[in-house]
Motif scaffolding. Structure first.
Motif, PDB file in Angstrom:
ATOM      1  N   GLN A 204      25.591  58.445  -0.312  1.00  0.00           N
ATOM      2  CA  GLN A 204      24.569  57.686  -0.459  1.00  0.00           C
ATOM      3  C   GLN A 204      23.500  57.740   0.677  1.00  0.00           C
ATOM      4  N   TRP A 205      22.123  57.553   0.259  1.00  0.00           N
ATOM      5  CA  TRP A 205      20.989  57.714   1.342  1.00  0.00           C
ATOM      6  C   TRP A 205      19.904  56.581   0.949  1.00  0.00           C
ATOM      7  N   PRO A 206      19.672  55.805   1.972  1.00  0.00           N
ATOM      8  CA  PRO A 206      18.683  54.847   1.783  1.00  0.00           C
ATOM      9  C   PRO A 206      17.169  55.649   1.151  1.00  0.00           C
ATOM     10  N   ARG A 207      16.873  55.034   0.156  1.00  0.00           N
ATOM     11  CA  ARG A 207      15.528  55.606  -0.494  1.00  0.00           C
ATOM     12  C   ARG A 207      14.218  55.338   0.501  1.00  0.00           C
ATOM     13  N   THR A 244      18.165  66.883   6.128  1.00  0.00           N
ATOM     14  CA  THR A 244      16.995  66.725   5.229  1.00  0.00           C
ATOM     15  C   THR A 244      16.595  65.160   5.322  1.00  0.00           C
ATOM     16  N   TRP A 245      17.487  64.152   4.976  1.00  0.00           N
ATOM     17  CA  TRP A 245      16.946  62.768   5.211  1.00  0.00           C
ATOM     18  C   TRP A 245      16.330  62.572   6.572  1.00  0.00           C
ATOM     19  N   GLU A 246      16.887  63.092   7.729  1.00  0.00           N
ATOM     20  CA  GLU A 246      16.211  62.810   8.806  1.00  0.00           C
ATOM     21  C   GLU A 246      14.808  63.493   8.974  1.00  0.00           C
ATOM     22  N   SER A 247      14.744  64.778   8.531  1.00  0.00           N
ATOM     23  CA  SER A 247      13.568  65.370   8.487  1.00  0.00           C
ATOM     24  C   SER A 247      12.257  64.364   7.438  1.00  0.00           C
ATOM     25  N   LEU A 248      12.809  64.025   6.332  1.00  0.00           N
ATOM     26  CA  LEU A 248      11.839  63.320   5.561  1.00  0.00           C
ATOM     27  C   LEU A 248      11.656  61.780   6.410  1.00  0.00           C
TER      28      LEU A 248
END
Lengths: 272, 272
Positions: A204-207, A244-248
């Protein structure tokens, strides 16, 4: 005496002038994971941060000539992205067959972030029948998963769809749900699911508030680079999602259209 | 709220599958200098670290459509690379004219590192007449300088050649001498010379033992990115040479063919 090259990832994917997605994005994600990208553009595109206006497929001859010229390179993983028509698909299939035993990550690009359809039912069928048997891990979003499995009737049964695709020989499917969270889920959390023949694993990743350009390319290329350096699948999937989440979350936004990933978010460069 | 984009450099150049040169190299050098590259491939190429086997020019329509789609982007500098035929040159000329006042760095790619001729006398003439008036700084090596100035008779009079090119409107010429050191010079030192209308400036760099793939792209793109962020010409030329030399001296070598620059030599990434 020079250093030898880092592990090489062969990328067959589209080119995106914005650099948010496509082979430029792939190269960045691969470099950031410690690999070296060699890139064969399967198509040029006319696009911006709103939508794709035109796709210009590369001729199959050119694709295969570019791959052949790289024959001496020690390719350690392959990443597949945009495949815009069946002629391209056949060339990509031939290209992949030249590297037996090399792990293949495929991001089935079926719709551009802005909404333009990049595929057809016939192309999806050829993708399943010709390419999936050569793929180790597929990284569709939920829309792409649905388009690739038109025979599965239950609309939200991702597991049935993943099982149907794995029956073609693909060994694992990482389904991202940013585009279309499953009904009944917390809309502030995105759940990505790795389907394997006998198990599943979820993260799970924060939106994030924006829509992004190139998140799928970033994920699949980062994953391919991690497989190239020898990381195991589960860990590679987790690290690629994290990257990917960090890049975004460090991304750029111009005020309209989609936001852009910042894939060098924690790199410290010479001049800065 | 997201960060705004870094200064944008529009690149019109060839694609090289190896990633050593071409738009992938340009993007890396621009990212390393704190810019964001938007890239329009003027040609695809079939090549490896030995030579260029084939050049496949992009259609002028496609080049202009890609540039037009980027119309909203705040382009702060332009970098021009491989221009393989006259139709491409006219499209590039039109593209550059859409960004008046934006500094233009042009690397006149006339011969591949492996020896293949990429240009003709007629194309060199069109380059001088149509493109040079739009260029702020040209970055030829000594062979390219000679090819662009066939009317200058004295073989080693680089200054006369630079003056001849500046008469077409180009404001500065940074001549690199790695390919062909001037006779009588110390062969262990490479001298690069910046020619401007009323002065010249020279820098010396220790010669590296290998031949490199993509050193010219690295230099010109790094220079364009530095101009995009507002650095002055003399300082930008010096810093871009420094970055290029460091990228080469940290480069990779596979055992045969040309060595590859490592443009992220002092970047520390997420996973490493």
């Amino acid at each position: 005496m020079r250093k030898p090259l880092p592990p090489v990832v062969l990328v067959l994917a589209g080119h995106d002038p914005t650099g948010g997605a496509g082979i430029i994005a792939d190269s960045e994600a691969i470099a950031a994971a410690g690999g070296w990208a060699v890139t064969v553009p399967t198509a040029l595109t006319v696009q911006n941060l709103h939508d794709v206006q035109r796709v210009i497929p590369t001729s199959p001859d050119s694709i295969l000539a570019m791959v052949d010229a790289l024959g001496e390179w020690p390719v350690a993983a392959i990443k597949l992205g945009l495949i815009a028509d069946e002629a391209t698909l056949f060339a990509v299939e031939k290209a992949v067959r030249r590297f037996p035993g090399v792990p293949v990550v495929a991001d089935p690009v079926i719709k551009a972030g802005g909404g333009t359809e990049l595929s057809t039912p016939a192309l999806c069928r050829a993708y399943r029948q010709r390419l999936l048997p050569l793929v180790d891990i597929l990284t569709p979003n939920r829309y792409e998963l649905t388009q690739l499995t038109p025979d599965v009737q239950k609309p939200d049964d991702d597991t049935a769809r993943a099982v149907a695709l794995m029956s073609h020989g693909c060994q694992a499917i990482l389904v991202t749900a940013t585009d279309n969270p499953r009904p009944g889920c917390d809309q502030q959390q995105i759940t990505h699911t790795l389907h394997m023949p006998d198990t599943t694993r979820q993260w799970q990743w924060p939106r994030l508030p924006e829509q992004f350009h190139g998140s799928g390319c970033t994920l699949a290329s980062s994953l391919a680079a991690r497989l190239a350096v020898g990381e195991r699948l589960l860990s590679a999937c987790e690290q690629a999602q994290h990257f990917t989440w960090e890049s975004l979350s460090h991304g750029y936004y111009q005020g309209s259209g989609q936001a852009l990933p910042h894939r060098f978010f924690d790199a410290h460069f010479f001049t800065r």
